[in-house]
Design an enzyme around this catalytic site. Sequence first.
Site, PDB file in Angstrom:
ATOM      1  N   ASP A 179      62.568 -23.054  -1.203  1.00 34.33           N
ATOM      2  CA  ASP A 179      62.228 -24.376  -0.694  1.00 34.33           C
ATOM      3  C   ASP A 179      61.991 -25.295  -1.898  1.00 34.33           C
ATOM      4  O   ASP A 179      61.730 -24.822  -3.001  1.00 34.33           O
ATOM      5  CB  ASP A 179      60.966 -24.253   0.175  1.00 34.33           C
ATOM      6  CG  ASP A 179      60.465 -25.593   0.660  1.00 34.33           C
ATOM      7  OD1 ASP A 179      61.299 -26.431   1.058  1.00 34.33           O
ATOM      8  OD2 ASP A 179      59.231 -25.816   0.619  1.00 34.33           O
ATOM      9  N   ASP A 210      60.182 -28.980  -2.113  1.00 34.73           N
ATOM     10  CA  ASP A 210      58.881 -29.659  -2.261  1.00 34.73           C
ATOM     11  C   ASP A 210      57.716 -28.689  -2.037  1.00 34.73           C
ATOM     12  O   ASP A 210      57.652 -28.011  -1.014  1.00 34.73           O
ATOM     13  CB  ASP A 210      58.790 -30.838  -1.278  1.00 34.73           C
ATOM     14  CG  ASP A 210      59.917 -31.857  -1.504  1.00 34.73           C
ATOM     15  OD1 ASP A 210      60.338 -32.034  -2.664  1.00 34.73           O
ATOM     16  OD2 ASP A 210      60.381 -32.448  -0.512  1.00 34.73           O
ATOM     17  N   GLU A 260      54.248 -31.207  -4.186  1.00 36.80           N
ATOM     18  CA  GLU A 260      54.343 -31.724  -2.828  1.00 36.80           C
ATOM     19  C   GLU A 260      53.729 -33.130  -2.799  1.00 36.80           C
ATOM     20  O   GLU A 260      52.568 -33.328  -3.115  1.00 36.80           O
ATOM     21  CB  GLU A 260      53.606 -30.789  -1.863  1.00 36.80           C
ATOM     22  CG  GLU A 260      53.268 -31.358  -0.504  1.00 36.80           C
ATOM     23  CD  GLU A 260      54.469 -31.691   0.356  1.00 36.80           C
ATOM     24  OE1 GLU A 260      55.442 -30.928   0.364  1.00 36.80           O
ATOM     25  OE2 GLU A 260      54.425 -32.737   1.031  1.00 36.80           O
ATOM     26  N   ASN A 315      54.305 -36.801  -0.271  1.00 39.64           N
ATOM     27  CA  ASN A 315      55.027 -37.176   0.936  1.00 39.64           C
ATOM     28  C   ASN A 315      56.365 -37.826   0.599  1.00 39.64           C
ATOM     29  O   ASN A 315      56.413 -38.814  -0.093  1.00 39.64           O
ATOM     30  CB  ASN A 315      54.189 -38.121   1.802  1.00 39.64           C
ATOM     31  CG  ASN A 315      53.243 -37.349   2.689  1.00 39.64           C
ATOM     32  OD1 ASN A 315      53.538 -36.207   3.047  1.00 39.64           O
ATOM     33  ND2 ASN A 315      52.110 -37.944   3.026  1.00 39.64           N
ATOM     34  N   ALA A 364      63.886 -34.903   6.174  1.00 37.46           N
ATOM     35  CA  ALA A 364      63.839 -35.757   7.359  1.00 37.46           C
ATOM     36  C   ALA A 364      63.665 -37.227   7.008  1.00 37.46           C
ATOM     37  O   ALA A 364      63.897 -38.103   7.850  1.00 37.46           O
ATOM     38  CB  ALA A 364      62.719 -35.301   8.287  1.00 37.46           C
ATOM     39  N   ARG A 377      67.382 -27.804  10.512  1.00 36.26           N
ATOM     40  CA  ARG A 377      66.009 -28.124  10.090  1.00 36.26           C
ATOM     41  C   ARG A 377      65.137 -26.875  10.241  1.00 36.26           C
ATOM     42  O   ARG A 377      65.003 -26.335  11.332  1.00 36.26           O
ATOM     43  CB  ARG A 377      65.458 -29.288  10.931  1.00 36.26           C
ATOM     44  CG  ARG A 377      64.033 -29.661  10.578  1.00 36.26           C
ATOM     45  CD  ARG A 377      63.550 -30.902  11.336  1.00 36.26           C
ATOM     46  NE  ARG A 377      62.117 -31.054  11.225  1.00 36.26           N
ATOM     47  CZ  ARG A 377      61.482 -31.524  10.145  1.00 36.26           C
ATOM     48  NH1 ARG A 377      62.159 -31.917   9.095  1.00 36.26           N
ATOM     49  NH2 ARG A 377      60.175 -31.612  10.130  1.00 36.26           N
ATOM     50  N   LYS A 378      64.540 -26.443   9.120  1.00 34.50           N
ATOM     51  CA  LYS A 378      63.641 -25.285   9.201  1.00 34.50           C
ATOM     52  C   LYS A 378      62.490 -25.626  10.143  1.00 34.50           C
ATOM     53  O   LYS A 378      62.000 -26.747  10.069  1.00 34.50           O
ATOM     54  CB  LYS A 378      63.104 -24.924   7.801  1.00 34.50           C
ATOM     55  CG  LYS A 378      64.177 -24.450   6.835  1.00 34.50           C
ATOM     56  CD  LYS A 378      63.632 -24.243   5.419  1.00 34.50           C
ATOM     57  CE  LYS A 378      63.370 -25.560   4.715  1.00 34.50           C
ATOM     58  NZ  LYS A 378      62.863 -25.394   3.314  1.00 34.50           N
TER      59      LYS A 378
HETATM   60 MG   LIG Z   1      57.923 -27.378   1.059  1.00 30.26          MG
HETATM   61 ZN   LIG Z   2      69.563 -30.500  10.215  1.00 30.08          ZN
END
Ligand SMILES: [Mg+2]
Ligand SMILES: [Zn+2]
Length: 187
Positions: free
Chosen positions: A11, A13, A19, A21, A56, A110-111
Amino acid sequence: MASSVRAAFIDRDGVINEERNYVYKIQDFVLLPGVLEALKIFQDTGFLLIVVTNQAGIARGYYDSKAVEELHFYMRSLFSDSGIMIDKIYYCPHHREGIVKKYAIDCNCRKPAPGMLIQAVNEFNINTAQSVLIGDKISDIQAGRRAGVGCNVLVESGHPFETSTRFLADYVVADLLAAAQLFSMRS
Ligand SMILES: [Mg+2]
Ligand SMILES: [Zn+2]
């Protein structure tokens, strides 16, 4: 015969970079300590390096895919200075509640959905059982499990998580470097 190709699904961020936003600007992209060393360990141990990240912010209209790709170009340049080659970066631009029409869908990438992992598995003929996933959220761990990844590692370097989340992961470690050391040939 089963494939012998192993991957580290990582992954972005909260695992590679701090991390914050919706990271999309170069000035907000801050590598976490030990990341270069960690990636080098995975690479030298024979894992493909595959980055899988939900973005997203694209569906939400905060930034576009061009900004993401420019940021990834920058990230790759930081890595290549240290002899690290990322095999592929997958990102999901979707969100059901997005405002950019073409991305405002219920996608399968999307996870916690495993779509990005499955795409990588098909593209690189990866043996999932021999592979590892590292993420800072429960949705990362769930995506790994759904894709059949053999070992799913939660790191504490990113998003805060509920204690109950710990029990879904195979390991919980401080950061990407600690995760890499679990799988290092030198350990
Ligand atoms: Mg993350
Ligand atoms: Zn997707």
